[in-house]
Design an enzyme around this catalytic site. Structure first.
Site, PDB file in Angstrom:
ATOM      1  N   ARG A   1      31.493  39.756  43.706  1.00 44.02           N
ATOM      2  CA  ARG A   1      32.700  39.901  43.640  1.00 44.02           C
ATOM      3  C   ARG A   1      34.009  38.837  42.844  1.00 44.02           C
ATOM      4  O   ARG A   1      34.399  38.380  43.635  1.00 44.02           O
ATOM      5  CB  ARG A   1      33.028  39.400  45.428  1.00 44.02           C
ATOM      6  CG  ARG A   1      34.915  40.174  46.126  1.00 44.02           C
ATOM      7  CD  ARG A   1      35.156  39.831  47.391  1.00 44.02           C
ATOM      8  NE  ARG A   1      36.028  40.691  47.879  1.00 44.02           N
ATOM      9  CZ  ARG A   1      36.048  40.797  48.957  1.00 44.02           C
ATOM     10  NH1 ARG A   1      35.454  40.582  49.628  1.00 44.02           N
ATOM     11  NH2 ARG A   1      36.827  41.405  49.633  1.00 44.02           N
TER      12      ARG A   1
ATOM     13  N   GLU B   1      39.391  40.678  44.427  1.00 45.86           N
ATOM     14  CA  GLU B   1      37.996  39.442  43.796  1.00 45.86           C
ATOM     15  C   GLU B   1      38.831  37.922  43.854  1.00 45.86           C
ATOM     16  O   GLU B   1      38.171  36.895  43.836  1.00 45.86           O
ATOM     17  CB  GLU B   1      36.955  39.640  42.688  1.00 45.86           C
ATOM     18  CG  GLU B   1      36.592  41.398  42.417  1.00 45.86           C
ATOM     19  CD  GLU B   1      35.569  42.199  41.360  1.00 45.86           C
ATOM     20  OE1 GLU B   1      36.984  41.111  40.350  1.00 45.86           O
ATOM     21  OE2 GLU B   1      35.172  42.358  40.785  1.00 45.86           O
TER      22      GLU B   1
END
Lengths: 806, 286
Positions: free
Chosen positions: A384, A760
């Site tokens: 992520r 993210e």
């Protein structure tokens, strides 16, 4: 006619375009249990594959005896490296220019490594057969410490490249050394360090963890011997890249390979790479002539598929005594495990770690990264985050805190005086990036005001007094972070993976009745693409988002693209979507002008129609235009209304944010309670505020996990100590604190709609915010640095070392 | 994570279950909620040919609240322990402890009998039963016998129960009205076993402690009931010195081991905190 009476506001709202908190269209099927994941795929005669895995972290494979397994009724085949070698498939290329064993070729390099692949009529028989395969191992010395791996007498892990002193990324100086990657100006940086008023130095460790998506990795391979066509369903974050790579390594022509990513239950980087399970399933289907399914269990996922982080970052930061940063130096030792299978653009073996100057105007900097082999699982994926950006953000946000301690300064003020100023953008960083846009001071001031920063510091000071007076055993920490990401890889001129340029694509077809289908080269794994990309089209073309079907993941139908990871979907495929939509709008303008009997330049786009300039009562709606496009002969125009765009971004995008975490730390039990968390994100233009908020909540919860306990830990023998969810921390709703989200909007100047990507940011910014809060609680008692994860016993140990247990 | 093959039995009375156990010996195991046994089978650490599911045996169910005591069937789930109003009134510590076991999904299926009979030192109910001085009813081919929870546990996974016996019910005497209770547990996350957990019952009459019981979870290879801790409190007003003496007695009795939760030194420190909190909270409620 209704269109004539609706106000512009009503017409605009009806589109559910950009800026609308449109509900996720995907959730209807997901919340009803009607998703279609890889393991939901059932084909006639389908067989099941399962792995025999190494119990040892480093061992020679003396022999493999599959007789008993093959004798078990229902077992079809047992594959070993010896079976794959004639096909040249016992090893496979990694994304990082290295190669990796598909099945153990003479030795194993990490616990859980694939040794043999059993194929049986059902998964129960396969599991029984795995137990019956007899493997004789001869244990070898294990190296789990990357620093020890580089010692002169360290055991040679990769015998296949022993003595080869040139690797994929330049010279190797040791048999366990993979590469050295250098950025910036070493001499100038060291000169600044030598003359600086103040230099703070610290080792910052970002521990090994794992993306741990809810759905593990898996695939179904089906080779049709009649047509010669291979269909591969799988948990792929980059289905087109998988097709090309499969064609290159298998020799099957690319048009005979169809890769399908169905619904994917989370990826977070774990599903970017190619795993032995995919290769073995393809071979298994070719050998048996039947479809073969392979699905990892949770332990296999944690133990063998791609880990994240594991960076030892030695830092030095120089400043004037007033706190102006004059230089930054970083040497990173990167533990890559047994094979270099990092998922990074080819020219960036340490990803975009050179974003480690962060949000600060640092005139000179130097970064060196040494990649090292150890007896751990391969990987090094961007969990992520864009490639190694979270490591970079953690590094600089810790170094700022360390410098603040050294200067005896407030860490918020230290950040403020070093931020890149709004008028400095586009900003050329010392380590080679051109930051496209930003307004850090505005975001920072808004964040500090929102949390009443002064008030929090006053309360913290009072708490310290109460603690010293024996009135409380809980300390209070304020965790600050101002992060800058680099996402949206990326420009083909410097970003490729295995030679595949990192553009992305969108194809839009408008149907005669004014609805549409759009297909993209990306693939949603929970990001909500079907919802948000339809919103871009709705605003750009003027047809309701609800009338647009969005498809991804089937390489036979979708245009070629490099997939979804590194927050690249919106910056790259989102841009392609807007560009394709604009091509359609341009043609629609010509059609409208023809229908309205005026010149092309005399009509203008207005929400969902083209109107004659100066005569708004004369218009053609997009619905009318679409019908005419197919059914009316228009001189000089081909019939139809569709477009495709392949978008090669001119630059990355640089989302940023200001996060502030307040934590209460129990010095006796080591428990860290998160009292509040404020997250301000600037991701440029906001497509769907609700999805942004959901992304931020999810990413912050992953960040909480990483900072406070989630790790892949090994013992000295290379055994994985955290191989189940009992020990690998995956937070539930119970552990998840409340979050306050906020935003500023600084559009990307080069992106067609000004969007930057957000999925993210919360992981990148969240980890340092949580970690800094824990550190900050102990700052009044002399703590400079303690490594994550800040689980109970490590926090307790910190308190104990500081003498807080009396 | 796929278990080896096994034969599945589903008897409807205890005698039949015992008969199957006798027939197959150590090849057979009974399963209640299955939260311990099924994962062990999936990991192939428990390999058994016969699985005897107890869920159709009616006599193993139900909570009976008597005037002097409470009887709980072995197949009563944690969820039932939490939601049973009569049990909460009679023994409020049961709900408090059960709410700290795992998560709601686990508690819908996990049973009190499985929890206490398995002998897993990480389970919360064994320590609680020692704290409450519960009696286990155990049935076998030779008949029915009763064993005190405080005498039942020998070492991790080894108990007083023979392989062909089934723990069928738990009997607990009701407590004086002036009894305060607390169950304190530190864990890393929902679903985790305790880093340290402690149950405390303190009866105060006229400002003086007349009875006290303290037991701990996951701090040795069995649950630990400290008679000395109770004795340190009885006859006192449960002031700081008495509590400190009780905590010291508990720490004498435990023997934690290092695991992913942390080393022994840390666990002993946390145990001291948790035990003190449990006793103080029980006193405050007495």
């Amino acid at each position: 006619m209704k269109d004539a009476v609706d106000t512009p506001e009503e017409r605009s709202a009806g589109l559910k375009g950009m800026g609308c908190a449109r509900k996720r269209v995907e959730d209807v099927r997901f919340t009803q249990g009607k998703g279609n994941y890889v393991d939901d795929i059932k084909l006639d005669g389908m067989l099941f594959g399962d792995f025999v895995r190494s119990p040892y972290a480093h061992a020679r494979v003396v022999s493999i005896n599959a007789e008993a397994a093959l004798a078990l009724p229902g077992v079809v085949a047992v594959l070993t490296a010896a079976d794959l070698a004639p096909l040249g498939l016992h090893w496979m290329p990694t994304l990082a220019g290295d190669k990796q064993m598909v099945l153990a070729d003479g030795k194993v390099l990490f616990q859980g490594q694939e040794v043999a692949y059993v194929i049986a009529e059902d998964r129960y028989i396969a599991a029984d057969a795995v137990e019956l395969v007899e493997v004789e191992y001869e244990e070898l010395p294990v190296v789990v410490d990357p620093f020890k791996a580089l010692e002169p007498d360290a055991p040679v892990l990769r015998e296949d490249i022993a003595g080869k002193m040139e690797g994929a990324h330049g010279p190797r100086r040791h048999n366990n050394h993979i590469f050295t990657w250098e950025q910036g100006d070493k001499d100038a940086t060291e000169a600044v360090l030598a003359e600086a008023d103040v230099v703070a130095e610290e080792m910052i460790y970002y521990h090994r963890t794992h993306p741990c998506p809810l759905e593990t990795c898996g695939c179904v391979a089906s080779m049709d011997k009649v047509t010669g066509k291979l269909t591969l369903w799988g948990t792929f974050q980059a289905p087109h890249a998988v097709r090309t790579v499969a064609a290159l390594i298998s020799g099957i022509a690319e048009h005979n390979i169809r890769v399908i990513s169905p619904d994917i239950g989370g990826g977070f980087g774990n599903k970017v790479g190619v795993y032995p399970g995919y290769v073995c399933s393809i071979v298994g289907s070719i050998v048996t002539g039947k479809p073969v399914k392979w699905i990892e269990d949770r332990m296999e996922n944690l133990m063998s598929t791609a880990f994240a982080r594991d960076y030892w970052m030695q830092g030095k930061i120089a400043a004037t005594k007033e706190g102006k940063i004059t230089g930054l130096w970083c040497h990173t030792t990167a533990d890559h495990g047994g094979f270099d299978a990092c998922a990074d653009p080819t020219k960036f073996p340490a990803g975009f770690m050179n974003i480690c100057t962060g949000s600060y105007d640092i005139p000179v900097a130097y970064l060196a990264v040494d990649g090292v082999y150890t007896n751990k699982a391969p990987g090094g994926v961007a969990y992520r985050c864009s490639f190694r950006v979270t490591e970079a953000a953690y590094f600089i946000e810790r170094m700022i805190e360390v410098l603040a301690i050294k200067l005896n300064m407030d860490a918020a003020e230290l950040r403020r005086i070093n931020f890149i100023k709004a008028d400095q953008f586009p900003y050329q960083s010392a380590l080679g990036w051109e930051y496209d846009s930003g307004d850090y001071h505005t975001a920072w001031d808004k964040a500090l005001k929102a949390v009443d920063y002064e008030g929090l510091r006053a309360e913290q000071a009072q708490r310290v007094e109460e603690f010293k007076a024996g009135k409380t055993r809980k300390l209070m920490g304020i965790g600050l972070t101002h992060f800058t990401e680099i996402v949206g890889a990326g420009p083909v001129k410097n970003c490729d993976i295995l030679g595949l340029g990192m553009f992305d694509s969108c194809e839009i077809r408008i149907h005669p009745t004014g609805s549409a289908i759009a297909r993209l080269g990306t693939i949603s794994q929970g990001q909500g693409h079907a919802t948000t990309f339809a919103q871009i089209i709705a605003s750009e073309i003027g047809i309701p988002a609800d009338d647009i079907t969005l498809e991804e993941g089937d390489t036979d139908t979708a245009p070629y693209g490099l997939g979804t990871y590194g927050s690249r979907s919106t910056p790259v495929a989102g841009a392609a979507t807007a560009m394709a939509a604009r091509k359609i709008r341009a043609k629609a303008q010509m059609i409208a002008a023809y229908l309205l009997e005026v010149h092309d330049d005399d009509v203008e786009f207005d929400i969902d129609r083209f109107v004659v300039k100066g005569a708004p009562e004369r218009f053609k709606t997009m619905k009318e235009i679409a019908f005419a496009a197919y059914n009316q002969a228009i001189p000089g125009l081909e019939p139809g209304l569709e477009a495709v765009s392949y978008y090669d971004p001119p630059n990355m995008t640089y989302p940023f944010g200001a996060y502030i975490c307040v934590a209460d730390v129990d010095v006796d039990t080591g428990e860290v309670g998160i009292r509040s968390f404020y997250a301000l994100d600037d991701c440029g233009t906001r497509i769907n505020p609700m999805i942004i908020e959901g992304q931020v909540h999810g990413g912050l919860t992953e960040a909480l996990a990483i900072a406070l306990g989630q790790e892949i830990a090994y013992d000295d023998m290379g055994n994985v100590k955290t191989g189940t969810l009992m020990d690998f921390f995956l937070p539930t709703a119970w552990e998840t604190p409340n979050y306050t989200t906020d935003h500023t909007v600084t559009p990307s100047p080069h992106h067609p709609i000004g969007a930057k990507g957000v999925g993210e940011s919360p992981n990148v910014g969240g980890v340092p915010a949580f970690s800094n809060a824990v550190h900050d609680a102990f700052r009044p008692f002399g703590l400079t640095q303690s490594h994550m994860p800040h689980d109970h016993w490590r926090v307790w140990k910190t308190a104990n070392k500081l003498g807080l247990h009396g | 994570m796929i278990p080896a093959g096994f034969e599945y039995h589903r008897p409807t009375d205890v005698a039949s279950a015992i008969e199957i156990l006798k027939t197959h010996g150590d090849e057979a195991r009974v399963v209640a909620g299955g939260h311990s046994l099924i994962p062990m089978m999936k990991l192939r650490m428990a390999d058994l040919a016969h699985l005897i599911d107890l869920q159709d045996i009616a006599s193993l169910k139900g909570i009976e609240i008597g005037a002097d005591s409470v009887s709980i069937g072995a197949m009563v789930t944690q969820h039932e322990l939490i939601t049973h109003a009569g049990l909460h009134e009679a023994l409020p510590i049961m709900r408090e402890a059960a709410l700290q076991i795992a998560d709601p999904q686990v508690r819908y299926v996990g049973t009190v009998g499985g929890n206490v009979a398995n002998g897993d030192p990480g389970n919360d109910m064994p320590g609680l039963m020692q704290c409450l001085d519960a009696t286990y009813v155990i049935e076998g081919a030779e008949g029915t016998r009763r064993v005190k929870a405080r005498d039942f546990y020998q070492s991790a996974y080894f108990t007083d129960r023979e392989e062909d016996e089934i723990l069928t019910r738990i009997e607990i005497a009701r407590l004086p009205a002036e009894t305060g209770h607390a169950y304190e547990k530190q864990k890393r996350k929902i679903g985790d076993y305790a880093t340290a957990a402690c149950g405390a019952l303190v009866t105060m009459q006229g400002g003086t402690c007349t009875a006290a019981s303290v037991a701990m979870t996951n701090l040795s290879d069995t649950p630990v009931w400290s008679e000395e801790a109770g004795a340190a409190l009885v006859g006192t007003s449960c002031g700081p010195d008495a509590v400190a003496a009780a905590v010291a007695a508990c720490l004498e009795a435990i023997n934690p081991t290092e695991d992913n939760r942390g080393p022994v030194e840390f666990k002993r420190h946390v145990a001291g905190v948790i035990i003190r909190r449990a006793i103080e909270r029980a006193v405050s409620r007495a």
